[in-house]
Structure formats: C-alpha cells, structure tokens
Design a protein around this motif. Structure first.
Motif, PDB file in Angstrom:
ATOM      1  N   LEU A  11       0.811  -1.215   0.000  1.00  0.00           N
ATOM      2  CA  LEU A  11       0.000   0.000   0.000  1.00  0.00           C
ATOM      3  C   LEU A  11       0.846   1.267   0.000  1.00  0.00           C
ATOM      4  O   LEU A  11       0.347   2.356  -0.270  1.00  0.00           O
ATOM      5  CB  LEU A  11      -0.929   0.012   1.215  1.00  0.00           C
ATOM      6  N   THR A  19      -6.798   3.380   5.228  1.00  0.00           N
ATOM      7  CA  THR A  19      -6.631   1.922   5.333  1.00  0.00           C
ATOM      8  C   THR A  19      -7.537   1.345   6.402  1.00  0.00           C
ATOM      9  O   THR A  19      -8.174   0.299   6.196  1.00  0.00           O
ATOM     10  CB  THR A  19      -5.166   1.571   5.634  1.00  0.00           C
ATOM     11  N   SER A  24      -7.922  -3.340   3.003  1.00  0.00           N
ATOM     12  CA  SER A  24      -6.830  -3.578   2.062  1.00  0.00           C
ATOM     13  C   SER A  24      -7.165  -4.588   0.974  1.00  0.00           C
ATOM     14  O   SER A  24      -6.278  -5.046   0.259  1.00  0.00           O
ATOM     15  CB  SER A  24      -5.586  -4.061   2.830  1.00  0.00           C
ATOM     16  N   ALA A  29      -9.322  -1.293  -2.382  1.00  0.00           N
ATOM     17  CA  ALA A  29      -8.166  -0.400  -2.303  1.00  0.00           C
ATOM     18  C   ALA A  29      -7.903   0.315  -3.625  1.00  0.00           C
ATOM     19  O   ALA A  29      -7.398   1.441  -3.640  1.00  0.00           O
ATOM     20  CB  ALA A  29      -6.927  -1.181  -1.875  1.00  0.00           C
TER      21      ALA A  29
END
Length: 258
Positions: A11, A19, A24, A29
């Motif tokens: 990330l 987040t 995730s 995402a």
C-alpha cells in the motif's frame, strides 16, 4: 499459498485512516468507490456464496451472525452473549465461527495459557480485513475520536503480523494475554515479545501496565507499544514505536527475531 489483502509494503504511503476505514482488499483499495465494493463483497460473498455452498442454512440467520460478530471484532469471544445478541443458539454460533475461520474470513488468536495469574481462556476473533468490519457495522467515516479507531488499529497490526507469518516466517507464534482483572497485552510473539497497540498519538506510562505485569511472569526480549506517536522513543525498558516504524521492522524480519 493463501494471498492476504494488500500489506503495508504494497500500500505504500496510503493514509492510515483510509486503510483503517476501507481496508486492504485489492478491489476496494484500487476502487474510486471502495464503500460500494465492500458492500458488494459482504452481500455477494460472505452471505450468498457461503450459503449457496450449503455451509449455512439461511442467509438471514448468517447475516445476523455476521453483523453481531463484526461488533465484537478483536474482543475476547463470549459465545453465549454473541448467540443471544444474534438470536441464535450457541451451537449455531460456534458452527458459524468455524466457517469463518475455516474459510479464512476470520482468525482465532489463542490466549497464552501458562500464566501464573488466572488468565482468560477464550480466543479473540479478528476478521481478515478492516474494511469488511466497517461495512458490516455501518461505519462510513473515521476520525481521530471515532470509538472504533482503537479496535481497527489493533486489527490492522494483527493482520500485518499474520501476513508476515504466512509469507515469511511460518514458525511465528502469535498469542494474546489477559487476566480476569482485565490486565492485557494485545499480542505475544514467540512467547518472547510483548506488543501493546494503542491508537493514541502520545503513549504514557499508564499504557504500559499490561507489559509490566506480563514481564513479572515471562522474560520478554522486547516490550513494544505500537502507536501513532511521531517518533520512536523509550519509556524505561519499553520501546514506543510509531506504527510505520514497527511495520518496517516487522517486514525487515527484526520483530520476531527479538
């Protein structure tokens, strides 16, 4: 090998609150509308597909269970209370929890049982993604004072530990420790490293009680508080690490090694 949602390495410099809120999972995402992606995932996969595969009987009861399970994400499991809140039998709840852990939708973290004090014996259950938890509980925004911030932050650190274990060090052992007088250490790694997770931006000595008590029973190689502090520091023998520093050390292999 099981593929986890994106890790902190993947990330990059994504904002922490983003987040924690959206999780995730790659579809969420990478989406311009992560809330919609998570809603679709919860509706289509967690409920419909699992039910269609005859793992449960009835979407409605399983959906009630999921919603209630998400509200106690990361807490010590109380099957009877959960069953009452979900209007299900304890037997059904136990079966549904087995489904979650068998399908890797959730993880069970066992307590460290060698304590001299009277320790809690029930596991903690964590969902595999923070965004899924928020979708199930209806959380659509997250700020510094949100009541769910602490539990989501703890969940995030746990998920990074689990991903590191599965990708890098299969021998890593992860437990937690809690006594019946509510003294707790969030994670105990390899029975040697005590880790407390605090969403605060300024750790103080009052945050170290659990680590101090556990150190009376177990010779810890490291005592760590993971927080949102701006820079690493020490309070006595306890290391206060910003979460970014902790994650950097974790993925460098410097946490489990002690």
């Amino acid at each position: 090998m099981y593929l986890h949602p994106f890790t902190s390495n993947e990330l990059g410099n994504r904002a922490l609150l983003t987040t924690l809120l959206h999780g995730s999972l790659p579809p969420a995402a990478l989406s311009s509308d992560p809330g919609a992606e998570l809603s679709d995932y919860v509706g289509e996969y967690l409920q419909q597909e699992i039910t269609a595969e005859a793992l449960t009987r009835g979407v409605e009861s399983y959906a009630r269970f999921l919603s209630q399970m998400a509200t106690v994400n990361g807490q010590v499991l109380n099957v009877e209370r959960l069953a009452s809140d979900a209007q299900l039998s304890p037997t059904t709840v136990r079966r549904y929890i087995d489904i979650l852990t068998d399908t890797l939708i959730a993880y069970s973290v066992e307590p460290w049982r060698q304590s001299k004090r009277k320790a809690v014996a029930a596991p903690k259950i964590f969902f595999f993604d923070t965004g899924v938890v928020n979708s199930l509980t209806g959380v659509t925004s997250l700020g510094d004072n949100h009541p769910a911030l602490g539990s989501l932050f703890e969940q995030l650190i746990f998920l990074e530990l689990i991903a590191f274990r599965d990708y890098v060090d299969r021998s890593m052992k992860i437990n937690y420790w809690r006594t019946h007088d509510q003294t707790e250490v969030d994670f105990l790694v390899n029975e040697a490293i005590g880790i407390e997770v605090k969403a605060t931006t300024m750790v103080t000595e009052r945050d170290l009680k659990g680590l101090a008590r556990l150190s009376e029973e177990l010779s810890l190689k490291r005592r760590i508080v993971v927080s949102r502090d701006r820079s690493p520091r020490r309070i006595g023998e306890v290391e206060v690490l910003p979460y970014t520093e902790f994650l950097a050390q974790l993925w460098a292999g410097d946490i489990g090694s002690g």
